[in-house]
Scaffold this active site. Structure first.
Site, PDB file in Angstrom:
ATOM      1  N   ARG A 269       1.472  31.417  -8.495  1.00 51.94           N
ATOM      2  CA  ARG A 269       1.340  31.680  -9.933  1.00 51.94           C
ATOM      3  C   ARG A 269       0.139  32.583 -10.219  1.00 51.94           C
ATOM      4  O   ARG A 269      -0.969  32.323  -9.756  1.00 51.94           O
ATOM      5  CB  ARG A 269       1.154  30.326 -10.656  1.00 51.94           C
ATOM      6  N   VAL A 338      -2.375  21.810 -12.947  1.00 57.35           N
ATOM      7  CA  VAL A 338      -2.283  23.034 -12.131  1.00 57.35           C
ATOM      8  C   VAL A 338      -1.014  23.815 -12.498  1.00 57.35           C
ATOM      9  O   VAL A 338      -1.020  25.044 -12.566  1.00 57.35           O
ATOM     10  CB  VAL A 338      -2.294  22.686 -10.619  1.00 57.35           C
ATOM     11  N   PHE A 339       0.053  23.100 -12.774  1.00 56.06           N
ATOM     12  CA  PHE A 339       1.336  23.744 -13.107  1.00 56.06           C
ATOM     13  C   PHE A 339       1.381  24.216 -14.567  1.00 56.06           C
ATOM     14  O   PHE A 339       2.349  24.855 -14.972  1.00 56.06           O
ATOM     15  CB  PHE A 339       2.502  22.781 -12.851  1.00 56.06           C
ATOM     16  N   GLU A 364       1.766  -5.420  -8.059  1.00 51.78           N
ATOM     17  CA  GLU A 364       0.994  -6.113  -6.999  1.00 51.78           C
ATOM     18  C   GLU A 364      -0.488  -6.258  -7.362  1.00 51.78           C
ATOM     19  O   GLU A 364      -1.367  -6.144  -6.515  1.00 51.78           O
ATOM     20  CB  GLU A 364       1.188  -5.425  -5.655  1.00 51.78           C
ATOM     21  N   GLY A 365      -0.728  -6.520  -8.646  1.00 55.05           N
ATOM     22  CA  GLY A 365      -2.099  -6.691  -9.131  1.00 55.05           C
ATOM     23  C   GLY A 365      -2.605  -5.390  -9.719  1.00 55.05           C
ATOM     24  O   GLY A 365      -2.671  -4.370  -9.031  1.00 55.05           O
TER      25      GLY A 365
HETATM   26  C1  LIG Z   1       8.142  -1.602 -12.160  1.00 54.85           C
HETATM   27  C2  LIG Z   1       7.515  -2.926 -11.840  1.00 54.85           C
HETATM   28  C3  LIG Z   1       7.887  -3.584 -10.686  1.00 54.85           C
HETATM   29  C4  LIG Z   1       7.364  -4.855 -10.407  1.00 54.85           C
HETATM   30  N1  LIG Z   1       7.810  -5.544  -9.308  1.00 54.85           N
HETATM   31  C5  LIG Z   1       7.460  -6.843  -9.156  1.00 54.85           C
HETATM   32  C6  LIG Z   1       8.070  -7.642  -8.142  1.00 54.85           C
HETATM   33  O1  LIG Z   1       8.888  -7.171  -7.348  1.00 54.85           O
HETATM   34  N2  LIG Z   1       7.731  -8.953  -8.066  1.00 54.85           N
HETATM   35  C7  LIG Z   1       6.827  -9.518  -8.925  1.00 54.85           C
HETATM   36  O2  LIG Z   1       6.580 -10.715  -8.807  1.00 54.85           O
HETATM   37  N3  LIG Z   1       6.232  -8.786  -9.892  1.00 54.85           N
HETATM   38  C8  LIG Z   1       6.525  -7.467 -10.028  1.00 54.85           C
HETATM   39  N4  LIG Z   1       5.944  -6.704 -11.030  1.00 54.85           N
HETATM   40  C9  LIG Z   1       5.005  -7.348 -11.947  1.00 54.85           C
HETATM   41  C10 LIG Z   1       3.580  -6.854 -11.828  1.00 54.85           C
HETATM   42  O3  LIG Z   1       2.992  -7.364 -10.655  1.00 54.85           O
HETATM   43  C11 LIG Z   1       2.844  -7.278 -13.114  1.00 54.85           C
HETATM   44  O4  LIG Z   1       3.347  -6.481 -14.165  1.00 54.85           O
HETATM   45  C12 LIG Z   1       1.343  -7.100 -12.984  1.00 54.85           C
HETATM   46  O5  LIG Z   1       0.801  -8.026 -12.083  1.00 54.85           O
HETATM   47  C13 LIG Z   1       0.622  -7.230 -14.331  1.00 54.85           C
HETATM   48  O6  LIG Z   1       1.032  -8.376 -15.007  1.00 54.85           O
HETATM   49  P1  LIG Z   1       1.463  -8.283 -16.561  1.00 54.85           P
HETATM   50  O7  LIG Z   1       2.461  -7.203 -16.668  1.00 54.85           O
HETATM   51  O8  LIG Z   1       1.832  -9.642 -17.007  1.00 54.85           O
HETATM   52  O9  LIG Z   1       0.140  -7.803 -17.310  1.00 54.85           O
HETATM   53  P2  LIG Z   1      -1.001  -8.769 -17.859  1.00 54.85           P
HETATM   54  O10 LIG Z   1      -1.389  -9.741 -16.824  1.00 54.85           O
HETATM   55  O11 LIG Z   1      -0.598  -9.269 -19.191  1.00 54.85           O
HETATM   56  O12 LIG Z   1      -2.186  -7.725 -18.045  1.00 54.85           O
HETATM   57  C14 LIG Z   1      -2.274  -6.842 -19.166  1.00 54.85           C
HETATM   58  C15 LIG Z   1      -3.569  -6.040 -19.034  1.00 54.85           C
HETATM   59  O13 LIG Z   1      -4.693  -6.921 -19.057  1.00 54.85           O
HETATM   60  C16 LIG Z   1      -5.477  -6.746 -17.885  1.00 54.85           C
HETATM   61  N5  LIG Z   1      -6.025  -8.039 -17.501  1.00 54.85           N
HETATM   62  C17 LIG Z   1      -5.332  -9.202 -17.337  1.00 54.85           C
HETATM   63  N6  LIG Z   1      -6.183 -10.189 -17.012  1.00 54.85           N
HETATM   64  C18 LIG Z   1      -7.411  -9.636 -16.935  1.00 54.85           C
HETATM   65  C19 LIG Z   1      -8.720 -10.135 -16.643  1.00 54.85           C
HETATM   66  N7  LIG Z   1      -8.915 -11.407 -16.307  1.00 54.85           N
HETATM   67  N8  LIG Z   1      -9.770  -9.283 -16.708  1.00 54.85           N
HETATM   68  C20 LIG Z   1      -9.576  -7.990 -17.014  1.00 54.85           C
HETATM   69  N9  LIG Z   1      -8.378  -7.458 -17.308  1.00 54.85           N
HETATM   70  C21 LIG Z   1      -7.320  -8.259 -17.270  1.00 54.85           C
HETATM   71  C22 LIG Z   1      -4.521  -6.171 -16.855  1.00 54.85           C
HETATM   72  O14 LIG Z   1      -5.224  -5.454 -15.853  1.00 54.85           O
HETATM   73  C23 LIG Z   1      -3.664  -5.278 -17.717  1.00 54.85           C
HETATM   74  O15 LIG Z   1      -4.328  -4.060 -17.936  1.00 54.85           O
HETATM   75  C24 LIG Z   1       6.403  -5.419 -11.280  1.00 54.85           C
HETATM   76  C25 LIG Z   1       5.993  -4.714 -12.426  1.00 54.85           C
HETATM   77  C26 LIG Z   1       6.541  -3.492 -12.710  1.00 54.85           C
HETATM   78  C27 LIG Z   1       6.101  -2.784 -13.978  1.00 54.85           C
END
Ligand SMILES: Cc1cc2nc3c(=O)[nH]c(=O)nc-3n(C[C@H](O)[C@H](O)[C@H](O)COP(=O)(O)OP(=O)(O)OC[C@H]3O[C@@H](n4cnc5c(N)ncnc54)[C@H](O)[C@@H]3O)c2cc1C
Length: 381
Positions: A269, A338-339, A364-365
């Site tokens: 580009r 960049v794009f 996964e957290g």
């Molecule tokens: C596409 C997708 C695939 C997934 N696949 C799986 C799967 O296969 N199996 C499975 O079991 N789960 C799965 N999950 C779930 C995923 O692990 C959870 O969404 C994730 O752990 C966050 O939990 P929550 O969505 O309830 O958010 P919440 O726990 O409600 O958190 C909301 C916000 O608050 C923050 N927060 C929460 N507690 C605290 C604290 N004590 N201090 C500071 N900040 C905090 C979080 O970081 C986040 O920003 C999946 C999620 C998605 C979106």
């Protein structure tokens, strides 16, 4: 002693995964994303090729490879399509509670199925009101007269739930016990009372399916319980220690793809009569991507090595997952930059990378939860 050297065998495996990514995943990724279609055919080919379930021990018919090898494959797959990597690696996540907490008999019964047949297993931990707060889960296991349990509850965001034929999961035998009530189980999808909810409409990683799993008075025999009742929380935590390096590895794949796409575009580009690669501002972005890739790769390889060598350090898995996820989101954001305007369209792969990368900071957290884990380990006396 930690040795980050990649062996000839491991390099061969990377070569196989890289070829598969280039020939099968990359040409199809855009279409599967656009149509939000689960790419069964891609997974079938990967299963035939031996790229799925690689960590299942030889005793159960698997290849018995380590987390380092699993991670090296994940990096390659995520380079091609993070959604494909997520759904393919989900089988590892789903199998981990069995590998961590299952008896010999349970391992033979359930893990061998994944080797003998092309099947998916999902990991059902999160709930509508309990994602980060795993101990706050509400799914209940009620003991039945004569042994076994009745399982009732709702699991949310479960990757591959609609495709899986079996689930590992967690429920509580008594919510008042908090984490000490959580119990791990494994269940066949065909069991009476098990059903799958609607498919979520997601921002990114659209070729990977995510749905609820519902349990309505599902009868679980004692053989469905993994480990001791009330010890499931520890299984869940050990699973995350073992699975998070793979998320770091997928992040490395995303960052490397961002770098390759950005580098190639920057050389092509032109603005102000020269390739944008000549502008120092663009060079700095590319340099930052290269730093992020090397650092993420170094971290995930160390975390994976620790898992393989039974070094119990939760912190390294969280460092790899947290750093990798944040770095992948930044790299994907910068790749769109960049794009320029083209990066914001679906014509180029960076738009998809931008949407796909965000999930790495959530599942996964979350990145906040990883920092909590890291800080807790730092402050432990
Ligand atoms: C596409 C997708 C695939 C997934 N696949 C799986 C799967 O296969 N199996 C499975 O079991 N789960 C799965 N999950 C779930 C995923 O692990 C959870 O969404 C994730 O752990 C966050 O939990 P929550 O969505 O309830 O958010 P919440 O726990 O409600 O958190 C909301 C916000 O608050 C923050 N927060 C929460 N507690 C605290 C604290 N004590 N201090 C500071 N900040 C905090 C979080 O970081 C986040 O920003 C999946 C999620 C998605 C979106």
């Amino acid at each position: 002693m930690y040795n980050p050297q990649i062996s000839d065998e491991q390099n061969q495996l990377v070569g196989t995964a890289r070829k598969f990514t280039a020939e099968v995943i990359i040409p199809a990724a855009h279409e599967y994303d656009e149509t939000e279609t689960f790419p069964t055919e891609i997974f079938r080919q990967a299963w035939d090729l031996g790229l799925m379930n690689v960590e299942i021990p030889e005793a159960y018919g698997g290849l018995g490879l380590g987390t380092v090898e699993g991670c090296l494959i994940a990096e390659e797959l995520a380079y091609g399509c993070p959604a494909v990597a997520t759904s393919m690696m989900c089988n590892h996540l789903g199998a981990l509670p069995l590998m961590v907490g299952g008896s010999e008999e349970q391992k033979h019964t359930w893990l061998e199925r994944l080797i003998e047949n092309f099947e998916f297993i999902s990991y059902a931990c999160s709930e509508p009101d309990a994602g980060s707060d795993v101990a706050g889960m509400k799914s209940r296991l009620v003991a039945k007269d004569g042994g076994g349990y009745s399982l009732t509850g709702q699991k949310r965001w479960i990757t591959n739930a609609g495709q899986a034929s079996m689930y590992t999961g967690f429920a509580t035998i008594d919510p008042a016990l908090k984490h000490k009530g959580i119990t791990a189980f494994v269940v066949d999808r065909q069991t009476k009372g098990v059903s799958v909810g609607r498919k979520e409409k997601k921002l990114g990683q659209r070729a990977s399916e995510t749905s609820d799993v519902l349990f309505d008075d599902v009868e679980l025999a004692p053989q469905n319980i993994l480990g001791e009742p009330g010890k499931g929380f520890y299984i869940a935590m050990e699973v995350f220690d073992k699975s998070r390096p793979m998320i770091g590895a997928s992040c490395a794949g995303i960052i490397r793809r961002c770098l390759d796409e950005s580098r190639n575009y920057a050389l092509e580009r032109k603005t102000f009569g020269v390739p944008i690669a000549n502008h120092q501002a663009i060079q700095m972005i590319l340099a930052d991507m290269a730093i992020a890739y090397e650092a993420t790769r170094a971290l995930y390889l160390k975390a994976a090595w620790e898992v393989d060598n039974d070094v119990k350090r939760t912190i390294t898995s969280s460092l790899a997952k947290c750093f990798g996820a944040d770095a992948a989101v930044k790299a994907a954001t910068d790749a769109v930059q960049v794009f320029g305007g083209y990066g914001y369209t679906r014509e180029y792969p960076v738009e998809k990378l931008y949407r796909d990368a965000k999930l790495m900071q959530i599942y996964e957290g979350t990145s906040q939860v990883q920092r909590m884990v890291i800080a807790k380990n730092l402050l432990r006396s």
